[in-house]
Enzyme design. Structure first.
Site, PDB file in Angstrom:
ATOM      1  N   LYS A 171       0.846  -1.204   0.000  1.00  0.00           N
ATOM      2  CA  LYS A 171       0.000   0.000   0.000  1.00  0.00           C
ATOM      3  C   LYS A 171       0.883   1.257   0.000  1.00  0.00           C
ATOM      4  CE  LYS A 171      -0.225  -0.374   5.018  1.00  0.00           C
ATOM      5  NZ  LYS A 171      -0.921  -1.047   6.131  1.00  0.00           N
ATOM      6  N   ARG A 187     -10.532  -0.299  15.247  1.00  0.00           N
ATOM      7  CA  ARG A 187     -10.524   0.576  14.077  1.00  0.00           C
ATOM      8  C   ARG A 187     -11.480  -0.023  13.050  1.00  0.00           C
ATOM      9  NH1 ARG A 187      -4.871   1.576  11.043  1.00  0.00           N
ATOM     10  NH2 ARG A 187      -5.354  -0.572  10.433  1.00  0.00           N
ATOM     11  N   TYR A 191      17.741  29.747   7.254  1.00  0.00           N
ATOM     12  CA  TYR A 191      16.534  30.488   7.629  1.00  0.00           C
ATOM     13  C   TYR A 191      16.412  30.605   9.142  1.00  0.00           C
ATOM     14  CZ  TYR A 191      14.552  30.123   2.915  1.00  0.00           C
ATOM     15  OH  TYR A 191      14.314  30.225   1.571  1.00  0.00           O
ATOM     16  N   MET A 214      13.712  24.024   1.652  1.00  0.00           N
ATOM     17  CA  MET A 214      12.917  23.225   0.711  1.00  0.00           C
ATOM     18  C   MET A 214      13.798  22.370  -0.200  1.00  0.00           C
ATOM     19  SD  MET A 214      10.023  24.461  -2.012  1.00  0.00           S
ATOM     20  CE  MET A 214       8.946  25.215  -0.822  1.00  0.00           C
TER      21      MET A 214
HETATM   22  C1  LIG Z   1      -0.120  -2.080   6.682  1.00  0.00           C
HETATM   23  C2  LIG Z   1      -0.683  -3.384   7.062  1.00  0.00           C
HETATM   24  C3  LIG Z   1       0.152  -4.490   7.296  1.00  0.00           C
HETATM   25  C4  LIG Z   1       1.665  -4.423   7.284  1.00  0.00           C
HETATM   26  O1  LIG Z   1       2.126  -3.815   8.462  1.00  0.00           O
HETATM   27  P1  LIG Z   1       3.710  -3.668   8.728  1.00  0.00           P
HETATM   28  O2  LIG Z   1       3.776  -3.138  10.111  1.00  0.00           O
HETATM   29  O3  LIG Z   1       4.200  -2.680   7.730  1.00  0.00           O
HETATM   30  O4  LIG Z   1       4.292  -4.996   8.545  1.00  0.00           O
HETATM   31  C5  LIG Z   1      -0.445  -5.713   7.538  1.00  0.00           C
HETATM   32  N1  LIG Z   1      -1.808  -5.824   7.582  1.00  0.00           N
HETATM   33  C6  LIG Z   1      -2.633  -4.773   7.388  1.00  0.00           C
HETATM   34  C7  LIG Z   1      -4.097  -4.973   7.471  1.00  0.00           C
HETATM   35  C8  LIG Z   1      -2.095  -3.518   7.133  1.00  0.00           C
HETATM   36  O5  LIG Z   1      -2.921  -2.482   6.959  1.00  0.00           O
END
Ligand SMILES: *Cc1c(COP(=O)(O)O)cnc(C)c1O
Length: 363
Positions: free
Chosen positions: A35, A130, A255, A303
């Site tokens: 992701k 969640r 800065y 930046m």
């Molecule tokens: C992001 C995620 C993971 C992976 O988590 P890591 O800590 O990066 O290994 C696994 N399962 C779900 C549902 C996630 O959202």
């Protein structure tokens, strides 16, 4: 050496880290989490390097669509599932498996004509609070899903840890117990472990493990870095020195004029700033790596540039390569100096950074 920030992505490191997942969770199926543009490493690049995994997971349907164009046969899981019927139809046509976390999604599934080979993952909430069905809701959700003819026997069960990165917390034991008790009645493949679960909680491995951050060569545990677990950083962020200037004693740099020289010194200006994703709020004195030596950042990160005190006596030159994090300088260290976690720094690398593959990656 380039004077613009470059993120070098190592295929060898990615494959090495995958081999560590296999060592720690032998025989388990791997749902690799890619992701957020593969944690900032590039969705398609990483998918290409992970051709051996059993399935890939993303959070958004747009990412799933991009992935499907390039990876014809791979199982793709959509971690947030769908929000309405049109998204469900789209992911059916893409052959993507949604995670079902709320009853409104089951209602949509019941009303929609599903393809024969469809599959879903049922998410249960074991204490993260969640997403997912609670212990009171699970049996109804399970039976509704299994009444849909295309889904009968094709539902997998999953949950997610809230604290697995802290090996001392009792909460993770409670989540594992809760997962066992909520799912005991159902015969299905199960999944609970993220990276911290894979590395620290072997009783959470079940049929499928879900590595994210460890694949990128980053420790999920506070105060630890990748090398403690034999992981190798996949991304190395580098830029070059664009100027080296003599600055007299008691002058300020950058800065806000926040930092003052204690003696005559030289300042190397590096072509990387928060416009590339290097954190502006980094602690004063955070180190960068130049020619195998560590030097402190001084003054505010701007930046497009940051300044490094290289002292009056050095052998550096304009054009020398500067490592901001990665091979030789753990991103976990930089994240700690910025008061955040490596996940965030990696995701924040901006699109103007040049991405380059090494080892067996094409490009
Ligand atoms: C992001 C995620 C993971 C992976 O988590 P890591 O800590 O990066 O290994 C696994 N399962 C779900 C549902 C996630 O959202």
């Amino acid at each position: 050496m380039s004077r613009v920030a470059t993120a070098t992505i190592s295929f060898d490191a990615l494959k090495h880290n995958l081999s560590i997942v296999r060592q720690l969770a032998p025989g388990r199926k791997i749902l690799a989490i890619i992701k957020a543009d593969a944690y900032g490493h590039g969705l398609l690049t990483v998918a290409d390097g992970l051709q051996d995994v059993d399935a890939l997971a993303v959070a958004h349907i747009e990412e799933a669509a991009t992935l499907r164009q390039k990876t014809i046969d791979k199982t793709i899981v959509l971690l947030q599932g769908f929000i309405d019927e049109s998204e469900l139809k789209k992911l059916c046509s893409l052959c993507v498996e949604p995670v079902i976390h709320s009853s409104y999604q089951i209602t949509i599934l019941e009303k929609t004509q599903l393809p024969e080979n469809f599959r879903v993952w049922l998410k249960v909430d074991t204490g993260m609070n969640r997403l997912g069905f609670s212990k009171d809701e699970i049996s109804k959700a399970w039976s509704r899903l299994n009444k849909i003819p295309q889904l009968k026997g094709r539902v997998r069960l999953m949950s997610h840890f809230a604290n697995a990165d802290d090996l001392k917390k009792a909460h993770t034991h409670e989540q594992i117990d809760q997962f066992n008790s909520m799912t005991a009645a159902y015969s299905a493949e199960k999944s609970l472990a993220n990276s911290a679960g894979i590395m620290g909680w072997p009783q959470s491995h079940y049929e499928w493990v879900r590595p994210g951050i460890m694949l990128y060569g980053v420790s999920p545990f506070m105060g630890k870095t990748a090398s403690a677990h034999n992981l190798k950083p996949v991304m190395t962020l580098q830029s070059g020195i664009i100027s080296i200037n003599h600055i007299k004693k008691s002058q300020t740099v950058g800065y806000g004029s926040c930092w003052q020289t204690a003696a005559d010194t030289q300042i190397a200006v590096v072509g990387c700033g928060y416009g590339d994703g290097y954190p502006r709020h980094i602690a004063e004195g955070t180190k960068v790596l130049i020619n195998n030596e560590l030097y402190p950042i001084v003054g505010r990160v701007s930046m497009d540039m940051l300044c490094v005190d290289v002292g009056a006596d050095h052998r550096l030159q304009v054009g020398d390569s500067v490592t901001l994090w990665g091979d030789g300088l753990p991103v976990e260290y930089v994240a700690e100096q910025a008061g955040t976690i490596a996940y965030e720094l990696l995701c924040q690398v901006t699109s103007r950074v040049h991405f380059k593959l090494t080892d067996n990656g094409k490009n």
